[in-house]
Design a protein around this motif. Sequence first.
Motif, mmCIF file in Angstrom:
data_model
loop_
_atom_site.group_PDB
_atom_site.id
_atom_site.type_symbol
_atom_site.label_atom_id
_atom_site.label_comp_id
_atom_site.label_asym_id
_atom_site.label_seq_id
_atom_site.Cartn_x
_atom_site.Cartn_y
_atom_site.Cartn_z
ATOM 1 N N GLN A 1 -19.159 30.862 38.971
ATOM 2 C CA GLN A 1 -19.178 29.408 38.889
ATOM 3 C C GLN A 1 -17.818 28.796 39.182
ATOM 4 O O GLN A 1 -17.723 27.704 39.743
ATOM 5 N N HIS A 2 -16.746 29.494 38.802
ATOM 6 C CA HIS A 2 -15.405 28.971 39.015
ATOM 7 C C HIS A 2 -14.795 29.416 40.349
ATOM 8 O O HIS A 2 -13.637 29.126 40.632
ATOM 9 N N GLY A 3 -15.546 30.125 41.157
ATOM 10 C CA GLY A 3 -15.107 30.454 42.506
ATOM 11 C C GLY A 3 -14.275 31.709 42.645
ATOM 12 O O GLY A 3 -13.812 32.020 43.743
ATOM 13 N N GLU B 1 -19.549 36.605 31.594
ATOM 14 C CA GLU B 1 -18.285 36.629 32.321
ATOM 15 C C GLU B 1 -18.519 36.601 33.829
ATOM 16 O O GLU B 1 -17.824 35.902 34.566
ATOM 17 N N ILE B 2 -19.493 37.358 34.277
ATOM 18 C CA ILE B 2 -19.792 37.415 35.709
ATOM 19 C C ILE B 2 -20.251 36.050 36.209
ATOM 20 O O ILE B 2 -19.810 35.564 37.261
ATOM 21 N N THR B 3 -21.117 35.417 35.426
ATOM 22 C CA THR B 3 -21.596 34.088 35.801
ATOM 23 C C THR B 3 -20.448 33.090 35.846
ATOM 24 O O THR B 3 -20.334 32.275 36.778
ATOM 25 N N GLU B 4 -19.561 33.156 34.876
ATOM 26 C CA GLU B 4 -18.422 32.240 34.826
ATOM 27 C C GLU B 4 -17.499 32.449 36.023
ATOM 28 O O GLU B 4 -17.008 31.483 36.630
ATOM 29 N N GLU C 1 -24.600 32.013 45.855
ATOM 30 C CA GLU C 1 -25.232 31.460 44.651
ATOM 31 C C GLU C 1 -24.682 32.140 43.416
ATOM 32 O O GLU C 1 -24.127 33.228 43.446
ATOM 33 N N THR C 2 -24.866 31.504 42.276
ATOM 34 C CA THR C 2 -24.465 32.092 41.010
ATOM 35 C C THR C 2 -25.345 33.283 40.707
ATOM 36 O O THR C 2 -26.571 33.187 40.779
ATOM 37 N N PRO D 1 -6.740 32.098 39.839
ATOM 38 C CA PRO D 1 -5.972 32.676 38.720
ATOM 39 C C PRO D 1 -6.708 33.750 37.942
ATOM 40 O O PRO D 1 -6.077 34.635 37.358
ATOM 41 N N ARG D 2 -8.038 33.723 37.919
ATOM 42 C CA ARG D 2 -8.796 34.740 37.184
ATOM 43 C C ARG D 2 -8.953 36.038 37.965
ATOM 44 O O ARG D 2 -9.239 37.089 37.388
ATOM 45 N N ALA D 3 -8.807 35.956 39.277
ATOM 46 C CA ALA D 3 -9.167 37.100 40.121
ATOM 47 C C ALA D 3 -8.221 38.284 39.951
ATOM 48 O O ALA D 3 -8.642 39.441 40.035
ATOM 49 N N LYS D 4 -6.930 38.009 39.699
ATOM 50 C CA LYS D 4 -5.985 39.115 39.551
ATOM 51 C C LYS D 4 -6.350 39.997 38.368
ATOM 52 O O LYS D 4 -6.254 41.226 38.429
ATOM 53 N N ASP D 5 -6.775 39.383 37.284
ATOM 54 C CA ASP D 5 -7.185 40.166 36.117
ATOM 55 C C ASP D 5 -8.420 40.990 36.423
ATOM 56 O O ASP D 5 -8.534 42.146 35.999
#
Length: 403
Positions: free
Chosen positions: A391-393, A385-388, A401-402, A77-81
């Motif tokens: 982490q959430h895939g 934001e990049i790390t999050e 890796e993260t 769900p985050r990838a489209k943004d």
Amino acid sequence: MAGPLDGLRVLDLSSVVVGPVCTGVLAEQGAEIIKLESPEGDLLRKLGGKGRNPGMAGKFLNFNRGKRSICLDLKHPRAKDVLRRIALRCDILVTNIRPDAQKRLGVDAATMAEAAPRLIHCSIVGFGTDGPYAGKPAYDTVIQGVSGVAGCFEASTGEPRYVPMLVADHVCGLIAAQQIGFALYRREKTGRGESLEIPMFENMAGFVLQEHLGAMSFRPALGVPGDLRVLSPEARPLKTQDGYICVSANTDAQAHGFFDAIGRPELKTDPRFATVTARTANTKDYFALRATALTGRPTAEWLDLFTRYDVPAMPYNTIESLLTDPHLRATGMVREEEHPTEGPTFAIGAPNKLSGGMAPPLPAAPRLGADGPAILEAAGFSADEITELAQHGALKTTTGETP
């Protein structure tokens, strides 16, 4: 020296061959190419044959030099943004995703035009959206078959065949790059972007019809279609004593020089072969004569003779011998280089030159997701934001890796 497209940013949502050919040309001219890939990666990473490391097939290396890879799971769900934020920073978007999928992702031409009116949106499709084939999936061989390319082989040999390279993908990728150039020029005058649709079927069918419609161009038809000079089974490299040679003699001067070179000067006044019109009408006999004329001497002697008589002729190359061709080596089209992760490789250079300067030689093709964090940072994403996202895939990196 900077290339003519230096400073332009391209979001590459394409895969396999046709789209990467297009964005490869843009990269050669200095554009920054952001190659967005799924977690599985561009299919060509695996479909392109053997490699030293997984996902780095030799064919992928050749089609994706000079590009930066970011790997997003667009089902997240985050990838489209994330995709949208990257796209809004770009001058050009190139995709061979089918139109329905573009809409689902929110990167179709209409949606993007509202948010980024200067964006040039280039959609490479199998079939134009105005016709009954719209939306059908297509690969190169499908296009070769439906467009009449395979039919040209049937007209020549009695059996339909595909050209043994992805000719439709290459040609239509180059056309897409050309059309993007036209759109950039118009944007300079109007300040607005443009939506481009590049249909592979229509483009390749147009080439076949231009080449072979011939006498059927007239109403009523003046004869059957097909250029017999091209369709002749004898339109191929000519056998010599020790190999093959590529010869073409079309003008009267060239054909007469060919007859002198093979020791048959009397053919210059033969009514079947004396003029272009006569040779065209007697293509079968002319090509049959050429097919057996060179078997008595080695290739090197024929090359010298044809040079003396100003007949267009060149050595015959195999795929392997292209790598040692002296002209390709001298022009930098084929060179050896060290890939940062894949070791020693052959690199294919840019064939065309601009007097105002070219971009530097392209760097090597990237590992999957190798540039993701850097691309997001440049797009305004914070380190947190990049790390999050990782982490959430939503974001995949080269190592998994993260960042």
